[in-house]
Design an enzyme around this catalytic site. Structure first.
Site, PDB file in Angstrom:
ATOM      1  CG  ASP A  19       5.488   3.561   1.940  1.00 26.48           C
ATOM      2  OD1 ASP A  19       5.457   4.133   3.044  1.00 26.48           O
ATOM      3  OD2 ASP A  19       4.504   3.488   1.180  1.00 26.48           O
ATOM      4  CE  LYS A  70      -1.129   5.516   7.810  1.00 30.63           C
ATOM      5  NZ  LYS A  70      -0.810   4.871   6.538  1.00 30.63           N
ATOM      6  CG  PHE A  80      -1.909   1.170   1.143  1.00 31.47           C
ATOM      7  CD1 PHE A  80      -3.071   1.078   0.398  1.00 31.47           C
ATOM      8  CD2 PHE A  80      -1.639   2.365   1.788  1.00 31.47           C
ATOM      9  CE1 PHE A  80      -3.957   2.146   0.296  1.00 31.47           C
ATOM     10  CE2 PHE A  80      -2.513   3.445   1.687  1.00 31.47           C
ATOM     11  CZ  PHE A  80      -3.673   3.336   0.950  1.00 31.47           C
TER      12      PHE A  80
HETATM   13  C1  LIG Z   1      -0.932   5.215   5.090  1.00 27.72           C
HETATM   14  C2  LIG Z   1       0.087   4.809   4.130  1.00 27.72           C
HETATM   15  C3  LIG Z   1       0.313   5.531   2.938  1.00 27.72           C
HETATM   16  C4  LIG Z   1      -0.563   6.692   2.520  1.00 27.72           C
HETATM   17  O1  LIG Z   1      -0.493   7.770   3.388  1.00 27.72           O
HETATM   18  P1  LIG Z   1      -1.588   8.938   3.257  1.00 27.72           P
HETATM   19  O2  LIG Z   1      -1.153   9.943   4.282  1.00 27.72           O
HETATM   20  O3  LIG Z   1      -2.923   8.316   3.577  1.00 27.72           O
HETATM   21  O4  LIG Z   1      -1.540   9.462   1.881  1.00 27.72           O
HETATM   22  C5  LIG Z   1       1.348   5.126   2.122  1.00 27.72           C
HETATM   23  N1  LIG Z   1       2.131   4.084   2.448  1.00 27.72           N
HETATM   24  C6  LIG Z   1       1.960   3.378   3.576  1.00 27.72           C
HETATM   25  C7  LIG Z   1       2.882   2.253   3.891  1.00 27.72           C
HETATM   26  C8  LIG Z   1       0.924   3.708   4.448  1.00 27.72           C
HETATM   27  O5  LIG Z   1       0.731   2.983   5.556  1.00 27.72           O
END
Ligand SMILES: *Cc1c(COP(=O)(O)O)cnc(C)c1O
Length: 396
Positions: A223, A252, A138
């Site tokens: 990420d 986050k 994700f």
């Molecule tokens: C939450 C998340 C995102 C997206 O972040 P947003 O602030 O919602 O755009 C991208 N990568 C990972 C691993 C995430 O957990």
């Protein structure tokens, strides 16, 4: 407005992308507890989806935010700000990266990371633009990060989506080797897949990716939007694995609830960006930077990383007790305070029942129960959560 008026207004005026939310109207938070507008208390093991590292109303944090609000919220990146400089310094001094850029969200941080990887090869005059990412990953909800995300359900409604992404099985180095072409620019993975079901990378996987990238001359992007800022017991998950990426994305927990994301890179890579190549109106504004600076300072100065490790060990021990007791629990996965229980039943039913008992937890996919408590939880909080889970599990 009372609760039913609020729910009705949401139905009338808000786009229906969340469907039925949990029927709770959050009013305030204190410590590791949230309170709804009817006075009910919830022990929060969601933390705004790994955002509220310091829980709610952490005194030093709240005080610092108030101070900044009275000074200046925003004045544009046309100018310099001491707090932005202080944040950049603390981030770089405590990470493997040399340079940073601020965004407003995780998806935007990943967009920047992807742009930087492409620009790096453009600068070198090489035709490399393809990014390898993992299945079940994700990476966000913008069109490009949806394309990066290895889950067809997020892509289907928006075809055609930006190209240039190849998805391979996670924790499988052979699959990565086979996917590399002359056009490959980077490999982008989460050190622990969060939304995809709390799947940590195998020890050898990230090391293997690093070796492949070094050998092929391509970039490694982590990420760490969900795993960063102390969640794993280290400031960044890559430290747990002893593998450094070339580019790192964060969001986050970075602002402990203030919207801020960032992507960081080694000098060699970061210097591919020239004036005009990237930008953001809000990104790195003084209020967001104050939030992120305070979050990092508080985590580091108060040794919260040690606490995360200790609480992780304790919580895992207690979760294993539940696993031994209930045969529908298949597996415990995770690291630090990102933990998941793989179930043989739908997680959502448990989440709803736990909510009714005053505990907030979430799912990751259909059959994984995910725990992302604030980094400040103590043993009593864990015991209380386990007690509620035990009661809920007994009804399954
Ligand atoms: C939450 C998340 C995102 C997206 O972040 P947003 O602030 O919602 O755009 C991208 N990568 C990972 C691993 C995430 O957990």
């Amino acid at each position: 407005m009372n609760k039913s008026e609020i729910l009705q207004a949401d139905k009338n005026y808000f786009m229906n992308v969340f469907g039925e939310r949990f029927p709770v109207v959050i009013e305030k938070g204190e410590g590791v507890y949230l309170y709804d507008n009817e006075g009910n208390e919830y022990l929060d093991f969601v933390a705004g989806i790994a955002v509220n590292a310091l829980g709610y109303n952490y005194p030093e944090f709240t005080e610092g935010i108030k101070e900044q609000v009275e000074k200046v919220l925003h004045a544009s990146n046309l100018y310099y700000f001491e707090i932005q400089a202080k944040l950049s310094k603390i981030l770089i001094e405590n990470s493997c990266a040399d340079k940073v850029f601020y965004s407003n969200s995780g998806a935007e941080a990943n967009e920047g990371a992807i742009k930087l990887a492409k620009k790096y090869f453009k600068e070198k005059g090489k035709d490399r633009w393809e990014i390898i990412t993992a299945k079940k990953s994700f990476h966000g909800r913008t069109l490009t990060t949806v394309a990066a995300t290895g889950q067809p359900k997020y892509q289907k409604p928006y075809q055609p989506i930006p190209g240039g992404f190849v998805h391979v099985e996670y924790n499988n180095l052979e699959a990565v080797r086979e996917a590399i072409t002359d056009n490959t620019a980077a490999i982008m993975v989460e050190p622990i897949q969060g939304e995809g079901g709390v799947h940590p990378a195998d020890k050898g996987y990230l090391k293997g990716l690093r070796e492949i990238c070094d050998r092929e001359g391509i970039l490694l992007i982590f990420d760490e939007i969900q795993t960063g800022i102390g969640r794993t017991g280290s400031l960044f998950a890559y430290q747990e694995y002893g593998v450094e990426p070339d580019i790192l994305s964060l969001a986050k927990a970075l602002g402990n609830g203030m919207p801020i994301g960032a992507f960081l890179a080694k000098d060699e890579v970061a210097k591919a960006f020239n004036p005009g190549d990237h930008g953001s109106t809000f990104g790195g504004n003084p209020l967001a930077c104050q939030a992120a600076y305070l979050t990092l300072k508080i985590i580091l100065e108060n040794n919260l990383l040690e606490d995360v490790k200790e609480m992780s060990t304790y919580m895992q021990k207690r979760l294993v007790e539940l696993k031994d007791k209930y045969s529908f629990i298949k597996e415990l996965r995770g690291m630090g305070l990102i933990l998941g229980l793989e179930l043989e039943v739908e997680g959502i039913d448990i989440v709803k029942k736990a909510l009714g008992e005053g505990l907030l937890v979430l799912t990751a996919g259909k059959k994984v129960l995910r725990f992302l408590p604030p980094l400040i939880i103590n043993k009593d909080n864990v015991d209380k959560a386990i007690k509620i889970l035990d009661k809920v599990f007994a009804e399954i």
